[in-house]
Design a protein around this motif. Structure first.
Motif, short mmCIF file in Angstrom:
data_model
loop_
_atom_site.label_atom_id
_atom_site.label_comp_id
_atom_site.label_asym_id
_atom_site.label_seq_id
_atom_site.Cartn_x
_atom_site.Cartn_y
_atom_site.Cartn_z
N LYS A 143 0.83 -1.21 0.00
CA LYS A 143 0.00 0.00 0.00
C LYS A 143 0.86 1.25 0.00
O LYS A 143 0.42 2.31 -0.40
CB LYS A 143 -0.86 0.03 1.28
CG LYS A 143 -1.94 -1.03 1.33
CD LYS A 143 -2.90 -0.77 2.48
CE LYS A 143 -2.26 -0.92 3.86
NZ LYS A 143 -1.80 -2.29 4.18
N ASN A 144 2.09 1.14 0.51
CA ASN A 144 2.90 2.34 0.72
C ASN A 144 3.96 2.55 -0.35
O ASN A 144 4.86 3.35 -0.16
CB ASN A 144 3.58 2.25 2.10
CG ASN A 144 4.49 1.03 2.21
OD1 ASN A 144 4.35 0.08 1.45
ND2 ASN A 144 5.43 1.07 3.13
N VAL A 145 3.87 1.82 -1.47
CA VAL A 145 4.93 1.97 -2.48
C VAL A 145 4.45 2.69 -3.73
O VAL A 145 3.29 2.57 -4.13
CB VAL A 145 5.54 0.60 -2.90
CG1 VAL A 145 6.06 -0.16 -1.72
CG2 VAL A 145 4.56 -0.23 -3.67
N ALA A 146 5.34 3.49 -4.32
CA ALA A 146 5.08 4.13 -5.60
C ALA A 146 6.36 4.05 -6.43
O ALA A 146 7.46 4.15 -5.90
CB ALA A 146 4.69 5.58 -5.39
N VAL A 147 6.19 3.85 -7.73
CA VAL A 147 7.33 3.71 -8.64
C VAL A 147 7.12 4.65 -9.81
O VAL A 147 6.03 4.69 -10.38
CB VAL A 147 7.42 2.27 -9.19
CG1 VAL A 147 8.70 2.10 -9.97
CG2 VAL A 147 7.32 1.25 -8.09
N VAL A 148 8.15 5.40 -10.17
CA VAL A 148 8.03 6.36 -11.26
C VAL A 148 9.19 6.20 -12.23
O VAL A 148 10.35 6.21 -11.83
CB VAL A 148 8.05 7.81 -10.71
CG1 VAL A 148 7.82 8.81 -11.83
CG2 VAL A 148 7.01 8.00 -9.60
N ALA A 149 8.87 6.06 -13.52
CA ALA A 149 9.91 6.02 -14.56
C ALA A 149 10.16 7.45 -15.00
O ALA A 149 9.23 8.17 -15.35
CB ALA A 149 9.42 5.19 -15.75
N ILE A 150 11.42 7.90 -14.93
CA ILE A 150 11.67 9.28 -15.37
C ILE A 150 12.27 9.28 -16.78
O ILE A 150 12.94 8.34 -17.20
CB ILE A 150 12.59 10.07 -14.41
CG1 ILE A 150 14.02 9.56 -14.45
CG2 ILE A 150 12.05 10.09 -13.00
CD1 ILE A 150 15.02 10.63 -14.05
N HIS A 151 11.98 10.37 -17.49
CA HIS A 151 12.56 10.55 -18.82
C HIS A 151 13.94 11.17 -18.62
O HIS A 151 14.10 12.38 -18.64
CB HIS A 151 11.65 11.45 -19.66
CG HIS A 151 10.23 10.97 -19.68
ND1 HIS A 151 9.15 11.80 -19.63
CD2 HIS A 151 9.72 9.70 -19.72
CE1 HIS A 151 8.03 11.09 -19.65
NE2 HIS A 151 8.35 9.81 -19.70
N GLY A 152 14.90 10.35 -18.39
CA GLY A 152 16.27 10.82 -18.12
C GLY A 152 17.09 9.63 -17.67
O GLY A 152 16.62 8.49 -17.68
N ASN A 153 18.35 9.89 -17.27
CA ASN A 153 19.21 8.79 -16.85
C ASN A 153 19.32 8.73 -15.33
O ASN A 153 18.70 9.52 -14.61
CB ASN A 153 20.59 8.89 -17.51
CG ASN A 153 21.32 10.17 -17.13
OD1 ASN A 153 21.21 10.67 -16.00
ND2 ASN A 153 22.08 10.72 -18.07
N PHE A 154 20.12 7.79 -14.82
CA PHE A 154 20.22 7.62 -13.37
C PHE A 154 20.74 8.88 -12.68
O PHE A 154 20.26 9.25 -11.61
CB PHE A 154 21.14 6.45 -13.01
CG PHE A 154 21.42 6.38 -11.53
CD1 PHE A 154 20.44 5.99 -10.63
CD2 PHE A 154 22.66 6.77 -11.02
CE1 PHE A 154 20.68 5.96 -9.26
CE2 PHE A 154 22.91 6.75 -9.65
CZ PHE A 154 21.92 6.35 -8.78
N ASP A 155 21.72 9.54 -13.28
CA ASP A 155 22.27 10.74 -12.64
C ASP A 155 21.19 11.82 -12.48
O ASP A 155 21.16 12.51 -11.46
CB ASP A 155 23.46 11.29 -13.43
CG ASP A 155 24.71 10.41 -13.27
OD1 ASP A 155 24.91 9.89 -12.15
OD2 ASP A 155 25.46 10.25 -14.23
N ASN A 156 20.29 11.94 -13.47
CA ASN A 156 19.17 12.89 -13.34
C ASN A 156 18.30 12.50 -12.16
O ASN A 156 17.88 13.35 -11.38
CB ASN A 156 18.29 12.90 -14.61
CG ASN A 156 19.06 13.26 -15.87
OD1 ASN A 156 18.91 12.62 -16.90
ND2 ASN A 156 19.93 14.26 -15.78
N ALA A 157 18.03 11.21 -12.04
CA ALA A 157 17.17 10.73 -10.94
C ALA A 157 17.84 11.02 -9.59
O ALA A 157 17.21 11.53 -8.66
CB ALA A 157 16.90 9.23 -11.10
N GLN A 158 19.13 10.70 -9.51
CA GLN A 158 19.85 10.89 -8.25
C GLN A 158 19.95 12.38 -7.89
O GLN A 158 19.76 12.76 -6.73
CB GLN A 158 21.25 10.25 -8.33
CG GLN A 158 22.09 10.51 -7.09
CD GLN A 158 23.21 9.48 -6.90
OE1 GLN A 158 23.04 8.49 -6.20
NE2 GLN A 158 24.36 9.73 -7.49
N SER A 159 20.23 13.22 -8.87
CA SER A 159 20.33 14.66 -8.60
C SER A 159 18.98 15.21 -8.15
O SER A 159 18.91 16.05 -7.26
CB SER A 159 20.80 15.42 -9.84
OG SER A 159 22.04 14.92 -10.26
N GLY A 160 17.90 14.75 -8.80
CA GLY A 160 16.56 15.20 -8.44
C GLY A 160 16.21 14.84 -7.01
O GLY A 160 15.67 15.66 -6.25
#
Ligand code: PLP
Length: 492
Positions: A185-202
């Motif tokens: 119930k407590n999980v959410a998953v999001v695919a971002i339009h970008g690479n891992f570094d974008n995800a980590q920086s965000g």
């Protein structure tokens, strides 16, 4: 004696272990590091006889000094149980005079399980110890393996929510499906339009955003991190290096005091840093060999003293290492700068501003414990094939990167332990086509059966589980819309 943690960017920031685990990142954006790395206080003679869980307690109690014996043992017992498909937890497999330390026997068949099966327990214990009543929101960027392992660990854990961001085109098919089918119930998953570094920086930007923290606080939420910037991930990873050395001794593979090399397929620098901590604790490790794929920013750094992320980001067959900003390197930089938080801050700001920095000659000399190497895509595939043809043993693409580097630079005079970080089933397409080009046109899922036959191993439960599971998560967002997405998910 109590061990405190301080920030790599401000020596005035001081926290207990449980506070450091709870907040993840220091308030100044630095990483928490122990004030000193404790020397192992249990002799190897004793460690030789210990189970994995006992070793975990012996090592972790020295880092997490504000946990009681009962608290820590409870965390360990809940983490390293039947979720692992072998009682040894981390088997050490000898092949061709090299030791593969299999770190992939947990719930999601990658080494992230080693730390992420215990982190939720460390975190909820830390929350209780610090009387936090907020709901803890775990924000995580993943290059594929962290996300699933973190969700598996946190799913339906009371008092927590977890939101995972992964690069839409940067993970394997198995990895993507593993995440998209996660229940809870407590999980959410999001695919971002970008690479891992974008995800980590965000994610890092959200952590550092004071206004956002205030807004969350008002709604009864607070952020924490399941990424390897959390000290609660690093500490459990020290355990298996201590355990591996003790087992080599126990099995008469080495003499007392004999040094071994450790070869680690590296991305965010967490796993190899844990090996370095094990060395600092007194485990006789000679070289810490940092193995990179074609995103060889760490190889270049070790060679030149210049860290430069301004380069093409390459999507490789070892996606969990497709990283140009290795966040845990900051902890090493801090140590080789003589624990100078001002210098560390200056270099990290240069990295953020210019994408690069250069360390001093003096700092470079302190890197002599490390060696670096890398494998191209072709060399990675060749290594999978070579090891298979020589021994029948099937390794995954990440392990193959390390295995190749080991072969290139280690020589024969020292025993080598290779950190084997993922099950080959997780990267079945790349592994099977490396073994035989004839598999090239085949569907990834069809190849799973072939892998059973070729490797003479059983299909792991983690794979069986996703084959007929329902896809539950389809959210996507642009890399610059991550904050909005988080607010939507939390309903604020
Ligand atoms: C995360 C990961 C790595 C890299 O480990 P770091 O601690 O980020 O350096 C290597 N291999 C696999 C399979 C991984 O999941």
């Amino acid at each position: 004696m109590d061990l405190y943690y301080k920030s790599t960017r401000d020596s005035n920031v001081k926290a207990t272990a449980s506070e450091a685990i709870l907040t993840g990142l220091a308030p100044d954006g630095g990483l928490f590091v122990p004030e000193s790395i404790p020397a192992l206080d249990v002799p190897l003679e004793k460690l030789k006889k210990m189970s994995y869980q006992e070793t975990a307690y012996a090592v972790m109690k020295q880092f997490l000094t504000d946990f009681t014996e009962e608290e820590l043992k409870r965390c360990i017992d809940k983490a390293y149980d039947e979720k692992f498909d072998t009682e040894e937890i981390v088997p050490l497999v000898k092949m061709d005079n090299t030791y593969y330390l299999e770190l992939f026997h947990g719930a999601t068949i990658a080494f992230k399980d080693m730390a992420l099966s215990i982190l939720p327990h460390l975190l909820t214990t830390s929350a209780k110890k610090n009387r936090t009543s907020n709901e803890i929101v775990i924000l995580t960027a993943t290059s594929g393996d962290t996300g699933k392992a973190a969700m598996a660990g946190f799913a339906d854990v009371e008092g927590t929510r977890i939101i995972v961001f992964y690069p839409k085109d940067g993970v394997s098919k198995v990895q993507k499906l593993q995440m998209a089918t996660q229940k809870g119930k407590n999980v959410a998953v999001v695919a971002i339009h970008g690479n891992f570094d974008n995800a980590q920086s965000g994610v890092k930007a959200m952590f550092e955003d004071k206004a956002l923290a205030k807004e969350l606080e008002e709604k009864g939420y607070q952020f924490s991190s399941a990424n390897s910037i959390n000290i609660g991930r690093l500490v459990p990873q020290v355990v298996y290096y201590v355990y591996a050395y003790a087992k080599l001794l126990e099995n008469d593979e080495i003499q007392e005091g004999e040094t071994v090399n450790v070869v680690v397929p590296t991305g965010n620098f967490g796993n190899i840093l844990a090996a370095y901590y094990a060395k600092k604790m007194g485990i006789p490790i000679d070289k810490l060999v940092c193995a990179s794929n074609e995103n060889k920013v760490l190889f270049d750094f070790l060679k030149t003293g210049i860290y430069d992320r301004n380069r093409q980001f390459v999507l490789t067959s070892s996606p969990s290492m497709d990283i140009l900003i290795s966040s845990n390197l900051e902890r090493l930089i801090y140590l080789i700068a003589g624990e100078d938080s001002k210098k560390t801050k200056e270099l990290m700001e240069a990295l953020k501003r210019d994408g690069k920095y250069e360390i001093t000659e003096n700092m470079r000399r302190k890197l002599s414990d490390f060696a670096g190497g890398y494998a191209t895509e072709e060399q990675t595939a060749e290594e999978i094939k070579r090891v298979y043809e020589k021994t029948g043993y099937v390794i995954d693409t990440h392990t193959a990167v390390a295995s190749h580097v080991c072969k290139e630079i280690c020589g024969d005079d020292k025993k080598c332990v290779i950190a084997s970080t993922a099950s080959p089933y997780k990267f079945v397409k790349s592994v099977m086509t490396a073994i035989d080009k004839a598999y090239e046109g085949e569907d990834e899922f069809a190849l799973l059966e072939n892998m059973c036959n070729v490797s003479k191993t059983e299909m792991p439960q983690a794979i069986k589980d996703i084959l007929d599971a329902e896809v539950l998560h389809r959210t996507e967002c642009d890399a610059d819309k991550m904050e909005e997405t988080v607010k939507n998910i939390l309903g604020i």
